[in-house]
Design an enzyme around this catalytic site. Structure first.
Site, PDB file in Angstrom:
ATOM      1  N   GLU A  45      -4.598   2.416  -4.287  1.00 54.66           N
ATOM      2  CA  GLU A  45      -3.138   2.330  -4.190  1.00 54.66           C
ATOM      3  C   GLU A  45      -2.686   1.037  -3.520  1.00 54.66           C
ATOM      4  O   GLU A  45      -1.556   0.932  -3.047  1.00 54.66           O
ATOM      5  CB  GLU A  45      -2.593   3.541  -3.412  1.00 54.66           C
ATOM      6  CG  GLU A  45      -2.889   3.553  -1.921  1.00 54.66           C
ATOM      7  CD  GLU A  45      -4.268   4.095  -1.574  1.00 54.66           C
ATOM      8  OE1 GLU A  45      -4.470   4.455  -0.404  1.00 54.66           O
ATOM      9  OE2 GLU A  45      -5.136   4.182  -2.469  1.00 54.66           O
TER      10      GLU A  45
ATOM     11  N   ASP B  33       0.857  -1.186   0.000  1.00 56.86           N
ATOM     12  CA  ASP B  33       0.000   0.000   0.000  1.00 56.86           C
ATOM     13  C   ASP B  33       0.895   1.239   0.000  1.00 56.86           C
ATOM     14  O   ASP B  33       1.810   1.354   0.827  1.00 56.86           O
ATOM     15  CB  ASP B  33      -0.900  -0.003   1.241  1.00 56.86           C
ATOM     16  CG  ASP B  33      -1.945   1.099   1.184  1.00 56.86           C
ATOM     17  OD1 ASP B  33      -3.027   0.838   0.642  1.00 56.86           O
ATOM     18  OD2 ASP B  33      -1.671   2.210   1.672  1.00 56.86           O
TER      19      ASP B  33
END
Length: 250
Positions: free
Chosen positions: A160, A117
């Protein structure tokens, strides 16, 4: 008298020849008609064969075009539009297949599910805009791909967040590979993207053992737990899931 007989015979002979010539001419006309008819039939046959051949060529072309469209639709259905890597659905399908093969294989190697992430990504979007955010995501994907093998699975889970399925000789090799990706991301020059801060990412890893009975979804949950531990302990880290206590690598 003899002259009359001779003239009569000559006349009969001429008449007989005339009949023969007429018969031959009539026969020739009949044969010519037959030839013309045969030619017409051959021409018609050639025409129909040409039409049939053209029709077959069109059908083959349509079939090839259909195969191309089906492949394109399949690729679009399995690919993330922004990054061109596998999307969440297809990535998890690939992970499941590799997971199944891993347990059937007698090879003494290690497999892991990992989550990545990008840190503080929302602030990048808020500060620089979503176009810059998309560039950061694509740059991060390219950096990760440069360190992965063709047999590794790498997909975008959403936003993301990304998922890895990696096999290696040992747990240490897998951790080092992901830590190298983390370092490459942080060292990447972001100025050409229009931002003045480095890209950092947090990683969570779940090691798969042939002795456990966990599903692929369980390992994704474990890697997600380790990821959030990396986030909560300062970010820009690789965290290994442990039932007792997660371990970090930076």
């Amino acid at each position: 008298m003899e002259r009359r007989v001779a003239r009569a015979e000559n006349a009969a002979h001429v008449e007989e020849q005339t009949k023969v010539v007429y018969a031959l001419e009539k026969n020739n006309q009949s044969q010519q008609k037959e030839l013309n008819l045969t030619k017409q039939l051959i021409d018609a046959k050639d025409k129909y064969l040409l039409i049939l051949s053209s029709f077959c060529i069109v059908l083959i072309a349509l079939f090839m075009w259909l195969i191309y469209l089906l492949k394109k639709v399949k690729k679009l259905a399995n690919t993330d539009g922004l990054t061109q890597i596998s999307n969440r659905r297809f990535g998890i399908q690939q992970a499941q297949k590799i997971h199944n093969k891993f347990f059937k294989s007698s090879a003494n190697n290690t497999m892991a599910i990992a989550m990545m992430d990008l840190d503080h990504f929302k602030s990048i979007n808020d500060t620089y805009g979503h176009d810059i955010g998309d560039k950061v995501i694509k740059a991060s994907v390219n950096i990760a791909l440069s360190q992965l093998n063709k047999n590794d699975v790498f997909c975008r889970m959403g936003g993301e967040e990304f998922l890895f399925v990696i096999k290696g000789e040992s747990k240490t090799e897998i951790i080092n590979k992901l830590d190298l990706i983390r370092e490459k991301l942080y060292q990447f020059d972001t100025h050409p993207l229009g931002i003045a801060k480095p890209i950092s990412a947090s990683f969570g890893i779940s090691i798969i053992s042939k002795n456990d009975n966990l599903k692929i979804s369980d390992h994704i949950t474990q890697s997600d737990t380790a990821l959030y531990d990396a986030k909560n302990s300062g970010r820009n880290k690789v965290s290994l899931f442990s039932i007792d206590e997660p371990t970090h690598n930076k």
